[in-house]
Write a protein that holds these residues in place. Sequence first.
Motif, PDB file in Angstrom:
ATOM      1  N   THR A 150       0.890  -1.395  -0.202  1.00  0.00           N
ATOM      2  CA  THR A 150       0.089  -0.150  -0.101  1.00  0.00           C
ATOM      3  C   THR A 150       0.735   1.065  -0.073  1.00  0.00           C
ATOM      4  N   LEU A 151       0.501   2.085  -0.813  1.00  0.00           N
ATOM      5  CA  LEU A 151       0.944   3.310  -0.850  1.00  0.00           C
ATOM      6  C   LEU A 151       0.665   4.563  -0.032  1.00  0.00           C
ATOM      7  N   THR A 152       1.319   5.202   0.884  1.00  0.00           N
ATOM      8  CA  THR A 152       0.768   6.279   1.686  1.00  0.00           C
ATOM      9  C   THR A 152       1.651   7.484   1.743  1.00  0.00           C
ATOM     10  N   HIS A 153       1.120   8.468   2.315  1.00  0.00           N
ATOM     11  CA  HIS A 153       1.925   9.657   2.423  1.00  0.00           C
ATOM     12  C   HIS A 153       1.673   9.985   4.094  1.00  0.00           C
ATOM     13  N   LYS A 154       1.063   9.201   5.057  1.00  0.00           N
ATOM     14  CA  LYS A 154       0.882   9.306   6.163  1.00  0.00           C
ATOM     15  C   LYS A 154       1.938   8.681   7.131  1.00  0.00           C
ATOM     16  N   TYR A 155       2.392   9.079   8.410  1.00  0.00           N
ATOM     17  CA  TYR A 155       3.415   8.747   9.006  1.00  0.00           C
ATOM     18  C   TYR A 155       2.931   8.818  10.613  1.00  0.00           C
ATOM     19  N   GLY A 156       1.869   9.008  10.789  1.00  0.00           N
ATOM     20  CA  GLY A 156       1.325   8.954  12.058  1.00  0.00           C
ATOM     21  C   GLY A 156       1.779   9.831  13.091  1.00  0.00           C
ATOM     22  N   ALA A 157       1.966   9.658  14.484  1.00  0.00           N
ATOM     23  CA  ALA A 157       2.241  10.754  15.361  1.00  0.00           C
ATOM     24  C   ALA A 157       3.828  11.068  15.530  1.00  0.00           C
ATOM     25  N   LYS A 158       4.296   9.988  14.899  1.00  0.00           N
ATOM     26  CA  LYS A 158       5.885  10.118  15.345  1.00  0.00           C
ATOM     27  C   LYS A 158       6.538  11.327  14.787  1.00  0.00           C
ATOM     28  N   PRO A 159       6.469  11.823  13.674  1.00  0.00           N
ATOM     29  CA  PRO A 159       7.162  13.092  13.131  1.00  0.00           C
ATOM     30  C   PRO A 159       6.646  14.301  14.260  1.00  0.00           C
ATOM     31  N   VAL A 160       5.334  14.138  14.689  1.00  0.00           N
ATOM     32  CA  VAL A 160       5.134  15.247  15.733  1.00  0.00           C
ATOM     33  C   VAL A 160       5.981  15.232  16.763  1.00  0.00           C
ATOM     34  N   LEU A 161       6.186  14.054  17.562  1.00  0.00           N
ATOM     35  CA  LEU A 161       6.999  13.647  18.534  1.00  0.00           C
ATOM     36  C   LEU A 161       8.361  14.080  18.311  1.00  0.00           C
ATOM     37  N   MET A 162       8.934  13.841  17.096  1.00  0.00           N
ATOM     38  CA  MET A 162      10.402  14.131  16.928  1.00  0.00           C
ATOM     39  C   MET A 162      10.406  15.604  16.533  1.00  0.00           C
ATOM     40  N   SER A 163       9.291  16.090  16.210  1.00  0.00           N
ATOM     41  CA  SER A 163       9.448  17.803  16.124  1.00  0.00           C
ATOM     42  C   SER A 163       9.629  18.576  17.102  1.00  0.00           C
ATOM     43  N   VAL A 164       9.567  17.931  18.468  1.00  0.00           N
ATOM     44  CA  VAL A 164      10.052  18.637  19.630  1.00  0.00           C
ATOM     45  C   VAL A 164      11.280  19.401  19.182  1.00  0.00           C
ATOM     46  N   ILE A 165      12.344  18.653  18.600  1.00  0.00           N
ATOM     47  CA  ILE A 165      13.447  19.468  18.019  1.00  0.00           C
ATOM     48  C   ILE A 165      12.981  20.060  16.331  1.00  0.00           C
ATOM     49  N   PRO A 166      12.994  21.321  16.295  1.00  0.00           N
ATOM     50  CA  PRO A 166      12.389  21.818  14.949  1.00  0.00           C
ATOM     51  C   PRO A 166      12.941  21.290  13.915  1.00  0.00           C
ATOM     52  N   GLY A 167      12.008  20.787  12.929  1.00  0.00           N
ATOM     53  CA  GLY A 167      12.502  20.350  11.554  1.00  0.00           C
ATOM     54  C   GLY A 167      12.830  18.832  11.593  1.00  0.00           C
ATOM     55  N   VAL A 168      13.207  18.080  12.525  1.00  0.00           N
ATOM     56  CA  VAL A 168      13.590  16.854  12.687  1.00  0.00           C
ATOM     57  C   VAL A 168      12.310  15.992  12.293  1.00  0.00           C
ATOM     58  N   GLY A 169      11.012  16.213  12.331  1.00  0.00           N
ATOM     59  CA  GLY A 169       9.808  15.454  11.889  1.00  0.00           C
ATOM     60  C   GLY A 169       9.877  15.744  10.384  1.00  0.00           C
ATOM     61  N   GLN A 170      10.005  16.701   9.910  1.00  0.00           N
ATOM     62  CA  GLN A 170       9.841  17.056   8.623  1.00  0.00           C
ATOM     63  C   GLN A 170      11.024  16.181   7.780  1.00  0.00           C
ATOM     64  N   ILE A 171      12.261  16.230   8.079  1.00  0.00           N
ATOM     65  CA  ILE A 171      13.465  15.382   7.951  1.00  0.00           C
ATOM     66  C   ILE A 171      13.051  13.770   7.882  1.00  0.00           C
ATOM     67  N   TYR A 172      12.358  13.560   8.902  1.00  0.00           N
ATOM     68  CA  TYR A 172      11.861  12.004   8.795  1.00  0.00           C
ATOM     69  C   TYR A 172      10.934  11.675   7.857  1.00  0.00           C
ATOM     70  N   LYS A 173       9.965  12.638   7.564  1.00  0.00           N
ATOM     71  CA  LYS A 173       9.057  12.418   6.458  1.00  0.00           C
ATOM     72  C   LYS A 173       9.434  12.542   5.149  1.00  0.00           C
ATOM     73  N   GLY A 174      10.788  12.602   4.955  1.00  0.00           N
ATOM     74  CA  GLY A 174      11.269  13.068   3.698  1.00  0.00           C
ATOM     75  C   GLY A 174      11.560  14.427   2.989  1.00  0.00           C
ATOM     76  N   GLN A 175      10.880  15.278   3.863  1.00  0.00           N
ATOM     77  CA  GLN A 175      10.901  16.864   3.472  1.00  0.00           C
ATOM     78  C   GLN A 175      12.382  17.449   3.767  1.00  0.00           C
ATOM     79  N   ARG A 176      13.291  17.076   3.411  1.00  0.00           N
ATOM     80  CA  ARG A 176      14.415  17.376   3.911  1.00  0.00           C
ATOM     81  C   ARG A 176      14.647  18.863   3.721  1.00  0.00           C
ATOM     82  N   ALA A 177      14.377  19.679   2.560  1.00  0.00           N
ATOM     83  CA  ALA A 177      14.819  20.945   2.473  1.00  0.00           C
ATOM     84  C   ALA A 177      14.050  21.714   3.442  1.00  0.00           C
ATOM     85  N   LYS A 178      12.658  21.265   3.407  1.00  0.00           N
ATOM     86  CA  LYS A 178      11.674  21.850   4.700  1.00  0.00           C
ATOM     87  C   LYS A 178      12.218  22.004   6.068  1.00  0.00           C
ATOM     88  N   GLY A 179      12.646  20.587   6.217  1.00  0.00           N
ATOM     89  CA  GLY A 179      13.383  20.490   7.595  1.00  0.00           C
ATOM     90  C   GLY A 179      14.635  21.108   7.997  1.00  0.00           C
TER      91      GLY A 179
END
Length: 286
Positions: A150-179
């Motif tokens: 199955t193909l999906t763009h969703k990652y659940g709650a993990k990126p939010v928890l990782m974003s306690v350090i700003p940008g890390v959640g975006q990097i985890y989701k593959g949005q490196r430039a934004k992160g």
Amino acid sequence: MKKLQLYFTMAVCLLFAGNTAATEPAPRWVQKGVKSLNRERTDKNYRFCTFTTTGTDVMQLQTIRPLLEYIGKQYDVNPDAMQLDSLSAPGGNTTLLITFLSDGEPAEVQAQQIDSWTQFDDDIFSTQMQLSQLYAVSDKNTTPAFDNFTLTHKYGAKPVLMSVIPGVGQIYKGQRAKGYTILCSEAALLGVSIGTAVEVNHYKKLKKDNPGFNNSWDSKISFFRNLRNTSLIMAGGLYIYNLIDAAVAKGARRVIIKKPDQTAAEISFVPAVSPFGAGMGAVVRF
């Protein structure tokens, strides 16, 4: 000084707004490779493979030739001597059946295309396209139980928890430039806040030690205090945006692997025609 403060505020606002405009990133398997996918499969009789081709004609790129060449290299077979048929599979998926002679004996490999990604590279002289394809490919002469993909763009709650350090959640989701932009921007704003706070205390001390220049000290104190407050507000706003974005923005497309349902299957063979010739195809009914 007021102009400097205005320019600073405008620059930060533009940087903040730039974070909201991000093109869809390449799929996770393009960025990270297939090593993690191969660890997740439940049947070791197949493996994930990626193939990348480059050209100017999208129709020529969208072929299974790279798959056939890969199989040919694996088993020392000319791709032009392979027979291609298709098998019906659950959920509307199609399994390719590639048959050939290996060491004089009939052999077969099964494969499923899971995903593809096209990247455009415009230059002055031509428009180059790079097509990446993800396949699940069986070992020779095995009957793999391909997982459900199955193909999906969703990652659940993990990126939010990782974003306690700003940008890390975006990097985890593959949005490196934004992160990395969020991470560097937040660090810069906090750095400005600290630096301007130091300057406020510095001029307060000068004011105390040299009361005869109160107007001059007050002006500098006011400037650096406003700059400090502005940077703190921007840092706070960017941090909140970072958390919201990590929660709701689409991440890089990824593959979810689940073990297939254990359902009895009925297999029948029917005539099949392909660009590689005529032959027999198998139909699987569940």
